[in-house]
Every structure is written in C-alpha cells, then in structure tokens.
Design an enzyme around this catalytic site. Structure first.
Site, short mmCIF file in Angstrom:
data_model
loop_
_atom_site.label_atom_id
_atom_site.label_comp_id
_atom_site.label_asym_id
_atom_site.label_seq_id
_atom_site.Cartn_x
_atom_site.Cartn_y
_atom_site.Cartn_z
N LYS A 186 0.82 -1.20 0.00
CA LYS A 186 0.00 0.00 0.00
C LYS A 186 0.86 1.25 0.00
O LYS A 186 0.59 2.21 -0.74
CB LYS A 186 -0.93 -0.01 1.21
CG LYS A 186 -2.03 -1.06 1.14
CD LYS A 186 -2.86 -1.09 2.42
CE LYS A 186 -3.95 -2.14 2.34
NZ LYS A 186 -4.77 -2.18 3.58
N SER A 192 -0.67 0.88 5.87
CA SER A 192 -0.98 0.06 7.03
C SER A 192 -1.98 -1.02 6.66
O SER A 192 -2.82 -0.84 5.78
CB SER A 192 -1.53 0.93 8.17
OG SER A 192 -1.77 0.15 9.33
N ASP A 193 -1.87 -2.15 7.36
CA ASP A 193 -2.84 -3.22 7.16
C ASP A 193 -2.99 -4.01 8.45
O ASP A 193 -2.04 -4.15 9.22
CB ASP A 193 -2.40 -4.16 6.04
CG ASP A 193 -3.52 -5.08 5.60
OD1 ASP A 193 -4.39 -4.61 4.85
OD2 ASP A 193 -3.54 -6.25 6.04
N GLN A 194 -4.21 -4.50 8.67
CA GLN A 194 -4.49 -5.30 9.86
C GLN A 194 -5.07 -6.65 9.45
O GLN A 194 -5.99 -6.71 8.63
CB GLN A 194 -5.46 -4.57 10.78
CG GLN A 194 -5.75 -5.31 12.08
CD GLN A 194 -6.72 -4.56 12.97
OE1 GLN A 194 -7.93 -4.70 12.80
NE2 GLN A 194 -6.21 -3.73 13.87
#
Length: 216
Positions: free
Chosen positions: A67, A84-86
């Site tokens: 991203k 960011s990624d979760q």
C-alpha cells in the site's frame, strides 16, 4: 491520486516533506489526525487476498508495504507515505474484512471463546531519502463465548463489515470481548500511533518538531 485534505503550511527555517496516508479508511484517517500533522490521502488499490501458505503476520506486513509503495510511486515530490494493514489471526488462519453479513457471522462464530491476535503493520516510505521501514504491533483479544443471538444482534446494530475480525472495539464491539492485551490503545482500531510516530520521526517528520515551527 491523493485527495487533498489539507496543504502543508510553509516553514521559514526548514523544508518538510508532504505527508500522505495511503488509505481511504475513515478509521485510519481519524487516528492519524490526532498527531495534528496536515496530510493528504491516497488510494493504494492493491489486491488484499492472502497468498498460498502465507501467515497472518506476513500478510499484514506485505500488504502494508504494498500500500505504501503503490501510493509513493504516484508521487514526484518529497513525500512521506504511510501504509498500514491489519489481519486477524485465529490459530494461524487469517481473517480479513468480512465484507458482508454472512462472512461476518461466520467469523464471529469461529472466534467466540477464542484468543485472536490482531496484527497491525505500519510501513513508512520516503522515496527521496530511500527511507523504508515496516513494524508490527500485535494485540491479543479474547472473545466471549457468544451466543448466536448475541452475534446476530451485534452485527445488525453495528454492521462492522469493513473491519478485520468483524468487530469495532471502539464501539459496541467492546461488549463481545473478555479482554484486550495491548501496549498501544490505537492499534486495534487500525493504526498504531506509537509506532507511526516513531517511524515518522525516523523518516524526518517528527510531529512535535513540526508543530514547534507553527504558531500554537
């Protein structure tokens, strides 16, 4: 391309990079605004599906970096980009955003009575200085032994279909949980601000240093 939210005010004593949040998430936008830095937002437009055999932790790291790079590659000026990624981790199985009621129901039923690890990865890139660092904050969440009625009631009221793990801890979703183990209260919402602040400072955009140049 980014959607401008605020322009970075000029400084007379130094040059600051432009900050871009590589996400269209309203949750991450609200969290980043707490640092009081002006920023733009950009849509990374990446495939968020897991790779074969990929662990939830590796998936979160890979997507955060993808991203950040996808947005940074669109920029020609000096920028600092946050990606960011979760990913929710249920005994090694990645749980992403459910997208609809049926998938959210299946996720919550699978997680009831279980401890789920929420891995939130943050990648900060500043192409002009070749800075690129990624770090991860993991939160351990224990879900209650929820009944089908509790699951259905919650989903109808909050509809958390855009949240990894199908629950919003900042809202009614907190009633689904027995405990949260975390060293950063913002991480579970989607952007760990302690790590983000550290990475921004290392990239040359210290929030407090920038604010010190402004009229407060």
């Amino acid at each position: 391309m980014p959607n401008a939210t605020r322009a970075l005010p000029p400084c007379t004593d130094t040059t600051w990079p432009r900050l871009i949040l590589g996400s269209t998430s309203t949750y991450r936008r609200e969290l980043l605004s707490r640092l009081r830095l002006p920023f733009d937002t950009g849509s990374p437009d990446v495939d968020e599906r897991a790779l074969p055999g990929e662990t939830p932790l590796a998936m979160a790291v890979r997507l955060a970096e993808m991203k950040a790079r996808a947005v940074a590659e669109q920029m020609a000026d000096d920028v600092v980009v946050i990606g960011s990624d979760q990913v929710a981790d249920l005994a090694g199985t990645p749980l992403g955003k459910p997208g609809d009621h049926a998938r959210a129901t299946a996720q919550l039923r699978a997680m009831r009575g279980q401890v789920v690890q929420f891995h939130t990865a943050v990648c900060v890139i500043r192409p002009h200085t070749h800075f690129c660092q990624t770090r991860v904050n993991t939160v351990a969440v224990r879900f209650k032994a929820l009944s089908d009625t509790e699951v259905e009631t919650y989903l109808k009221l909050e509809q958390p279909y855009d949240c990894a793990g199908s629950a919003k801890c900042e809202g009614l979703g907190i009633s689904l949980l027995s405990s949260i183990e975390s060293d950063d209260p913002t991480s579970l919402i989607g952007l760990p601000l302690i790590l983000t602040s550290q990475l921004l400072s290392e990239a040359g955009l210290n929030p407090l240093a920038w604010l010190a140049t402004q009229e407060i």
